[in-house]
Scaffold this active site. Structure first.
Site, PDB file in Angstrom:
ATOM      1  N   ASP A  59       0.857  -1.190   0.000  1.00 24.08           N
ATOM      2  CA  ASP A  59       0.000   0.000   0.000  1.00 24.08           C
ATOM      3  C   ASP A  59       0.891   1.237   0.000  1.00 24.08           C
ATOM      4  O   ASP A  59       1.735   1.409   0.885  1.00 24.08           O
ATOM      5  CB  ASP A  59      -0.889  -0.018   1.240  1.00 24.08           C
ATOM      6  CG  ASP A  59      -1.873   1.135   1.296  1.00 24.08           C
ATOM      7  OD1 ASP A  59      -1.770   2.068   0.462  1.00 24.08           O
ATOM      8  OD2 ASP A  59      -2.746   1.122   2.181  1.00 24.08           O
ATOM      9  N   VAL A  60       0.703   2.094  -0.983  1.00 26.67           N
ATOM     10  CA  VAL A  60       1.558   3.279  -1.110  1.00 26.67           C
ATOM     11  C   VAL A  60       1.404   4.228   0.074  1.00 26.67           C
ATOM     12  O   VAL A  60       2.286   5.056   0.330  1.00 26.67           O
ATOM     13  CB  VAL A  60       1.250   3.994  -2.445  1.00 26.67           C
ATOM     14  CG1 VAL A  60      -0.071   4.756  -2.357  1.00 26.67           C
ATOM     15  CG2 VAL A  60       2.356   4.922  -2.863  1.00 26.67           C
ATOM     16  N   ASN A  86       2.634   7.436  -9.483  1.00 29.20           N
ATOM     17  CA  ASN A  86       1.444   7.283 -10.312  1.00 29.20           C
ATOM     18  C   ASN A  86       0.222   6.798  -9.533  1.00 29.20           C
ATOM     19  O   ASN A  86      -0.902   7.091  -9.927  1.00 29.20           O
ATOM     20  CB  ASN A  86       1.756   6.295 -11.440  1.00 29.20           C
ATOM     21  CG  ASN A  86       0.519   5.865 -12.184  1.00 29.20           C
ATOM     22  OD1 ASN A  86      -0.095   6.640 -12.909  1.00 29.20           O
ATOM     23  ND2 ASN A  86       0.124   4.600 -11.992  1.00 29.20           N
ATOM     24  N   TYR A 154     -10.497  14.401  -4.753  1.00 29.78           N
ATOM     25  CA  TYR A 154      -9.511  14.189  -5.806  1.00 29.78           C
ATOM     26  C   TYR A 154      -8.862  15.508  -6.228  1.00 29.78           C
ATOM     27  O   TYR A 154      -7.630  15.617  -6.316  1.00 29.78           O
ATOM     28  CB  TYR A 154     -10.192  13.526  -7.002  1.00 29.78           C
ATOM     29  CG  TYR A 154      -9.258  13.127  -8.120  1.00 29.78           C
ATOM     30  CD1 TYR A 154      -8.505  11.962  -8.034  1.00 29.78           C
ATOM     31  CD2 TYR A 154      -9.146  13.899  -9.276  1.00 29.78           C
ATOM     32  CE1 TYR A 154      -7.650  11.580  -9.062  1.00 29.78           C
ATOM     33  CE2 TYR A 154      -8.297  13.530 -10.299  1.00 29.78           C
ATOM     34  CZ  TYR A 154      -7.559  12.367 -10.189  1.00 29.78           C
ATOM     35  OH  TYR A 154      -6.714  12.006 -11.212  1.00 29.78           O
TER      36      TYR A 154
END
Length: 249
Positions: A59-60, A86, A154
């Site tokens: 998990d980033v 990304n 977002y």
């Protein structure tokens, strides 16, 4: 690994832009470390790469996972030349007053915290390795400039990525570390495919939007990555010509 082989880490490499970029940069002669949550899909990406690959699942937004990614990359390849931040996610297009805090935080953790963690670890390596330096490319978005309706989580994170990119470019300058923000509009990925069917417009209507092949994004990143670190592409916008951006519909 030959002495001339460059090494890239790509997050969110299991599908979409990440997968396309991994395949393209591998075809250009790079060794690639692929990172994402879905190991099976990462292995599918690796199978399509021509050069040496490393698959690391995690998990980033998890600090320990990110540190493990960079340690394993150095252990296998010996250096790092490119980080492509990304990995990203969004929230459902619901009115701001109905947005749960948990959804907002989930988007922040992946899009912003994940980018910070990976950037931090990359900079450590770039500063200590010889020759010193490296390149970071952050996946921004058209939403880093102009939002879609009901996209506060977002859009907020992508505006924050602009700040992260500027700070990284400034702080990295004395160490030959360069940072790019690539703002992508309507690439035909699994995440964005719905836009071709119908996207909510600011006037309340829903209309299909023009899309482009994500291959062009991968090709653009390969070009930017091929430049010497003495050259910076600070901001790069690539989008489908017919998408509503200027004026946003």
């Amino acid at each position: 690994m030959t002495e001339s082989t460059k090494v890239a880490i790509i997050t969110g490499a299991s599908s979409g832009i990440g997968q396309t970029t991994a395949i393209a940069i591998s075809a250009a002669g790079w060794s690639v470390a692929l990172f994402g949550r879905r190991e099976e899909l990462l292995n599918e990406t690796a199978a399509q790469c021509k050069g040496a690959t490393l698959v690391v699942s995690g998990d980033v937004a998890d600090e320990e996972h990110v540190i493990r990614l960079f340690n394993e990359t150095i252990n296998k390849f010996g250096r790092l030349d490119l980080l492509f931040n990304n990995a990203g996610t969004g929230a459902p297009a619901i009115p701001l007053e109905d947005l749960p805090l948990s959804l907002f935080q989930k988007v922040i953790n992946t899009n912003l915290i994940g980018t910070f963690l990976c950037t931090r670890e990359a900079v450590k390596i770039f500063k200590r390795q010889q020759p010193q330096g490296g390149r970071i490319i952050n996946n921004g978005s058209i939403s880093a400039h102009t939002p879609r309706p009901h996209s506060a989580p977002y859009t907020s994170t992508k505006h924050a990525i602009s700040g992260m990119t500027k700070s990284t470019a400034l702080d990295g300058r004395p160490f030959n570390i360069t940072c790019t923000q690539i703002d992508i509009g309507n690439a035909h990925t699994p995440m964005a495919a719905r836009l071709a069917v119908g996207a909510l417009q600011p006037d309340g209507t829903t209309k299909p939007e023009a899309m482009m092949d994500q291959k062009h994004v991968g090709d653009a990143i390969v070009h930017i990555a091929s430049l010497p670190n003495e050259v910076t592409v600070f901001e790069f916008n690539i989008m489908a010509t017919g998408m509503p951006f200027v004026g946003r519909g």
